[in-house]
Design an enzyme around this catalytic site. Structure first.
Site, PDB file in Angstrom:
ATOM      1  N   GLU A 174     -69.337   1.963  65.272  1.00  0.00           N
ATOM      2  CA  GLU A 174     -69.176   0.605  65.739  1.00  0.00           C
ATOM      3  C   GLU A 174     -67.834   0.042  65.889  1.00  0.00           C
ATOM      4  O   GLU A 174     -67.708  -0.462  66.889  1.00  0.00           O
ATOM      5  CB  GLU A 174     -70.368  -0.076  64.698  1.00  0.00           C
ATOM      6  CG  GLU A 174     -70.353  -1.730  65.254  1.00  0.00           C
ATOM      7  CD  GLU A 174     -69.965  -2.450  63.936  1.00  0.00           C
ATOM      8  OE1 GLU A 174     -68.952  -3.004  64.006  1.00  0.00           O
ATOM      9  OE2 GLU A 174     -70.714  -2.499  62.967  1.00  0.00           O
ATOM     10  N   GLU A 192     -59.641   2.572  62.116  1.00  0.00           N
ATOM     11  CA  GLU A 192     -60.823   1.829  61.542  1.00  0.00           C
ATOM     12  C   GLU A 192     -61.514   2.361  60.463  1.00  0.00           C
ATOM     13  O   GLU A 192     -62.192   1.706  60.030  1.00  0.00           O
ATOM     14  CB  GLU A 192     -61.521   1.558  62.898  1.00  0.00           C
ATOM     15  CG  GLU A 192     -61.045   0.849  64.065  1.00  0.00           C
ATOM     16  CD  GLU A 192     -60.727  -0.852  63.669  1.00  0.00           C
ATOM     17  OE1 GLU A 192     -61.663  -1.237  63.116  1.00  0.00           O
ATOM     18  OE2 GLU A 192     -59.752  -1.352  64.109  1.00  0.00           O
TER      19      GLU A 192
HETATM   20 ZN   LIG Z   1     -67.412  -3.586  59.857  1.00  0.00          ZN
END
Ligand SMILES: [Zn+2]
Length: 1045
Positions: A113, A186
């Site tokens: 995501e 990330e």
């Molecule tokens: Zn997150």
């Protein structure tokens, strides 16, 4: 916004909303009224079977209660599902959701995501998601990972902006670059602590890695996660979709890419659009930019039904101790959870969620009486009540804050109550109150109705339920009433079936272990060591090289020109005005009337000030506000009062409020805000309740006060890990303005500690006795102002009721001369901006009475709160200027500029924190912050460097325009009918004043920004305060300028 057992993991810090007075479900909020305008006309051309841009219409349903028409379509080539909700609301929403059902806890759906939003085929530049924040007028942009789906929603009121954002979202979801560097940034990576120093030790880094550490620093989250994993142990719900920090480092880049290929496919996608924009245009764009490039596959992502247990199970887990727990000896949580039925049966789901409310909501519910009132624990256990966030729903009930030896007692009580309910059923009045709540929630309007709908239907639809069926709420209410009529034991039978005779139940206990955190750290270190030891020399060199590569990539300026953007010229020069009317009761108490399309609801608010309240009572004001609508009033005890509130209103709430003056940072109003809403027909009843609360609140029941105190203290302690940045910010502002000092007393860590001390008292009589004293100063009409938002037809009737209320509460009858202010430092100002300018003599017209402390001296203070968290929350505040100062607008733009162009890169991308930036609020404090941050002192130095960067003027006209756009997106954000005119009511900000600010905003330029940075953000010229919440820190401990707490 969090739903589900273990919450959802979001891409950005979710805007945390004030807890609803009534704790309403998100479904039933509407944003605007229906008129048979073009939206209705247009949607009628869609008929079942019609083919359009590769889709086929398969259902068109009008839902008059919610003023909408739902159109369901299927994509012919891929099977992608589509739901459009046509509604006369300009705040249009798009969302695409994928069923993501991982079978391990590496956090693959969550990391994916994050990574898909880092760059795509068409939009190659790094992180288009964050870049779009400043190139658009989006009213909402985020992405969520739930237990079994991942959702990408945005909303905007501008049609060009909608197309721009749709293009970026489609490309991100279906054609992401998934670069290895983005996965490291990330997700997780091994890197030298100081990346350019190969001699420094190797450590784990990564945004999601730190985010999830922060999530599980909150024991409530930890408990909810264990609960879901253990109640549904046989498939995807047995793992942590967000990622377990100890498992995240197992994920490889290859696995991430393959998860995308199988899950982010149109055949596994559900598209949702909402609002007044034409559907056809959406379909065309989605078909051309994404779907035409795919063919049907079988994604194989469905979740099987959980095999039922033949007997109940028990389980015990541990957590870290909570240093702020109301009673350190009572930190055990225990609950019993039951697996219910398939959530795609929408009537059963509706019935069970009502049944759950009857069982656990409010002081009249049997579990509240048996568990909360007996004071065995501090509050209900996390995830109490109905939870429909999984394939099959669950119900859970239990307590937190109990002694370990009380587990048995709690268990016995739960069994006993279930038997009693089967025997006795529920009072009819409680069922009526609950159905009234459903009615009022259908009518009450909030600004994000599209988003509320999208999330409301998401889980059910995700498992192939019918989302349209879920929206037909009135039909369900009717069927529910009929079922009760046909079988008076309808609800009791359900209790028997789902609770008494259900062997699939889990008793889960959790208690603190002093070695827990240490142990977690040890395990993490072990995993790290294992990884490091297995590295070959080449691999080590590779890691060093990659670390440098990542920094280089993060530091190069990005060409974002491929991304679409709105221009300043797309912004309206003016904005729609909100006319209000003022009237005065007895020529004295001002009432503001604002007529709005409220769907048959009246909103009543009142503000009274604290100016006469003795200082020593002030720390008790938040507690007073918390309990004043929950202790009983007039002839009603607290249970009867709660019943009346539920039957007649949509909620009545009271909160402390500090209102900074618009012109002077050393002036503010201190008071309390009363808010409430009800159906038009119930206004006399609601005003009678307020009258009883003002005239004769009950302060007798010490036992019940104890219950409310324990719940409040527990809630405050639990809230710190999720709102640490706000606590840090409030603390950092404490010594900068006199309002900031009071803010810390009401809403800061001081208040958390104060409540903890009250909760620890063996008796509360002394506290109870303070409440009537506070009441005398607060609950009267002497320094009151009121506001009413309602439909035009109702205003006249409403004004009679409000006047009656004002005339019948304490205060009137005293001569004005007698109303001496207790302190000399109170100054009076016109409430109406139009009357300002002229001299205001005391008592004439409407005034506000501000505290004025001309001798207040701002001073620097740096505080470190040592708390057992694995991450930090850092804040630094600078005292700048009040709202009406011409520099305010420039500083506002500068804050956005610094966040988007400097701090995001330094704090999130390089630093690995979940979030960071700077805000300017009405308080006049320029507030830097970071959230779930592995760094502390380095983050403060990033704050300082951002100011140097601003002073050096190293930004372009494009950067400035983007920052302005971002400010406009908040200035022009939709406001619900209930809150129209609120700025004027609270702060005395008129539409003319707003227009003036707006013109200044258009005019902000490069020189102005550099100017305010020099003038207001230079140490020496300005006063700074700092605060850090986080773990033990050697360099702070060595630095004598820091105060340790
Ligand atoms: Zn997150």
């Amino acid at each position: 916004m969090f739903v589900g057992a273990a919450g959802r993991w979001c891409r950005r810090i979710a805007e945390r909303r004030e807890k609803d007075a009534e704790g309403g479900r998100p479904v039933n909020h509407c944003t605007c009224r229906w008129n048979s305008s073009s939206v209705g006309e247009r949607i009628r051309q869609y008929t079942v079977g019609k083919k359009i841009h590769g889709f086929t219409v398969n259902q068109v349903t009008a839902v008059p209660d919610l003023f909408l028409t739902a159109v369901k379509l299927n994509h012919d080539n891929t099977g992608a599902q589509y739901l459009h909700i046509a509604r006369d609301d300009p705040n249009n929403l798009f969302s695409v959701q994928f069923r993501t059902t991982p079978l391990n806890s590496t956090g693959v759906p969550h990391i994916l995501e994050h990574v898909v939003l880092c760059g795509s085929e068409k939009y190659q530049c790094r992180d288009p998601f964050f870049k779009m924040l400043t190139r658009s007028l989006a009213t909402f942009m985020n992405a969520f990972t739930a237990s079994d789906y991942t959702m990408y929603p945005f909303s905007t009121q501008n049609s060009k902006d909608f197309q721009n954002l749709l293009s970026v979202y489609l490309d991100a979801a279906f054609f992401p670059c998934l670069r290895e560097l983005d996965f490291w940034q990330e997700g997780w990576r091994l890197e030298h602590e100081t990346p350019d120093d190969p001699g420094s030790p190797l450590v784990f880094k990564g945004v999601v890695f730190n985010e999830m550490k922060g999530v599980f620093a909150n024991n409530e989250n930890l408990y909810a996660q264990h609960l879901q994993n253990k109640l549904l142990p046989d498939h995807t719900y047995s793992v942590i979709s967000g990622g377990d920090p100890l498992h995240i480092p197992k994920l490889t880049w290859e696995e991430l890419k393959s998860f995308h290929a199988t899950h982010y496919h149109p055949s596994n996608a559900r598209f949702f659009t909402y609002g007044d924009l034409p559907l056809e245009q959406h379909l065309q764009q989605i078909q051309e930019e994404a779907l035409c490039k795919f063919h049907n596959i079988d994604p194989g992502t469905s979740v099987p039904i959980q095999p039922r247990w033949s007997e109940p199970r028990e389980c015990h887990v541990t957590c870290g101790p909570d240093s702020l727990a109301p009673d350190p000896a009572k930190q055990t949580t225990y609950s019993v959870s039951f697996l219910l039925g398939d959530i795609t049966d929408s009537f059963e789901t509706f019935t069970l969620s009502l049944l759950s409310s009857l069982l656990v909501s409010g002081p009249n519910s049997p579990f509240y009486k048996a568990l909360i009132d007996t004071r065995i624990g501090t509050d209900f256990s996390p995830s109490v009540g109905y939870d429909g966030s999984t394939r099959e729903a669950c119900f859970s009930v239990g307590l937190q804050g109990i002694a370990e030896h009380d587990i048995k007692t709690v268990k016995q009580i739960i069994t006993k109550i279930i038997d009693e309910v089967i025997e006795n059923g529920f009072e009819e009045e409680r069922i009526e109150a609950l159905l009234h709540k459903v009615e009022i929630q259908l009518k009450h309007q909030t600004t994000h109705f599209g988003l509320a709908l999208a999330t409301y239907v998401a889980t059910n639809w995700n498992h192939d339920g019918d989302p349209v069926e879920m929206l037909r709420i009135s039909e369900k209410v009717a069927r529910f009433r009929q079922s009760l009529k046909d079988n008076p034991h309808f609800l009791q039978d359900k209790v028997k079936q789902y609770f008494k005779e259900n062997p699939h139940q889990l008793a889960l206990s959790m208690s603190p272990d002093v070695g827990y955190l240490e142990n977690q750290t040890k395990v993490e270190k072990g995993k790290l060591q294992e990884k490091v030891n297995s590295l070959s020399l080449e691999e080590r060199q590779e890691i060093y090289k990659k670390g440098l590569e990542l920094i280089a990539a993060q530091s190069t300026s990005q060409d974002a020109s491929s991304l679409p953007a709105l221009e300043i010229s797309d912004i309206q020069q003016t904005f729609p005005l909100t006319p209000v009317e003022m009237s005065y009761v007895e020529g004295e108490v001002p009432v503001q009337y604002c007529s709005q399309p409220t769907n048959g609801i009246v909103y009543f608010k009142a503000f009274t000030n604290l100016n006469t309240l003795p200082e020593e009572l002030k720390p008790y004001v938040p507690l007073f506000c918390n309990v004043i609508t929950r202790m009983g009033c007039g002839n009603l005890d607290y249970r009867q009062q709660d019943q009346q509130i539920e039957l007649k209103t949509g909620g009545m709430a009271v909160s402390p409020k500090i209102l900074q003056d618009n012109d002077n940072l050393d002036m503010y109003e201190q008071g309390v805000l009363f808010t409430s809403l009800c159906l038009d027909r119930n206004l006399p009843d609601m005003m009678q309740l307020w009258m009883d609360i003002f005239n004769s609140p009950r302060f007798e029941d010490e036992e019940h006060l104890r219950v409310l105190v324990m719940m409040a203290a527990q809630e405050l302690a639990n809230g710190i890990p999720d709102s640490g940045h706000q606590y840090a910010a409030v603390r950092a502002g404490k010594t900068l303005t006199s309002a900031g000092r009071l803010q810390e007393m009401f809403n800061g860590i001081s208040q958390v500690q104060h409540m903890k001390r009250i909760a620890e008292k063996p008796e509360l009589l002394s506290v109870l006795r303070k409440l009537p004293r506070i009441k005398m100063h607060l609950l009267n009409n002497e320094n009151m102002r009121c506001s009413v938002n309602a439909t035009t037809q109702v205003i006249a009737e409403a004004s009679k009721e409000v006047e009656k209320f004002i005339r019948n509460i304490p205060g009137f009858g005293k001569k004005k001369k007698d109303k001496k202010l207790i302190r000399s430092n109170i100054t009076e100002k016109a409430l109406n901006p139009e009357e300002a300018g002229g001299e205001v003599s005391a008592g004439s017209g409407a005034t506000k009475k501000l505290v004025f402390e001309p001798t207040f001296k701002a001073c620097q203070m740096k505080t470190h709160f040592q708390l057992p968290f694995p991450v930090n929350y850092v804040s630094e505040c600078v005292r700048t200027v009040p709202y009406m100062n011409p520099d305010f607008t420039k500083l506002h733009v500068l804050a956005r500029l610094l966040t988007a162009k400097f701090l995001h890169r330094e704090i999130r991308e390089k630093g690995g924190a979940y979030g960071g930036g700077v805000n300017l609020s009405h308080s006049g404090l320029f507030t830097f912050y970071s959230y779930r941050d592995p760094n502390s002192i380095d983050t403060i130095s990033a704050f300082r460097r951002s100011v140097d960067w601003a002073k050096a003027g190293k930004f372009t006209q494009e950067d400035i325009d983007e920052a302005k756009l971002s400010v406009f997106s908040t200035v022009d954000a939709p406001v619900a009918p209930s809150d129209k005119g609120l700025d004027r009511f609270l702060y005395g900000i008129s539409d003319e004043m707003k227009q003036k600010r707006r013109e200044e905003l258009f005019a902000v330029d490069h020189g102005g920004l550099v100017g305010v940075a020099n003038k207001h953000l230079t140490t020496g010229h300005s006063t700074w305060g700092a605060a850090i919440l986080g773990p033990e820190n050697e360099s702070i401990a060595r630095d004598p300028t820091w105060v340790q707490r």
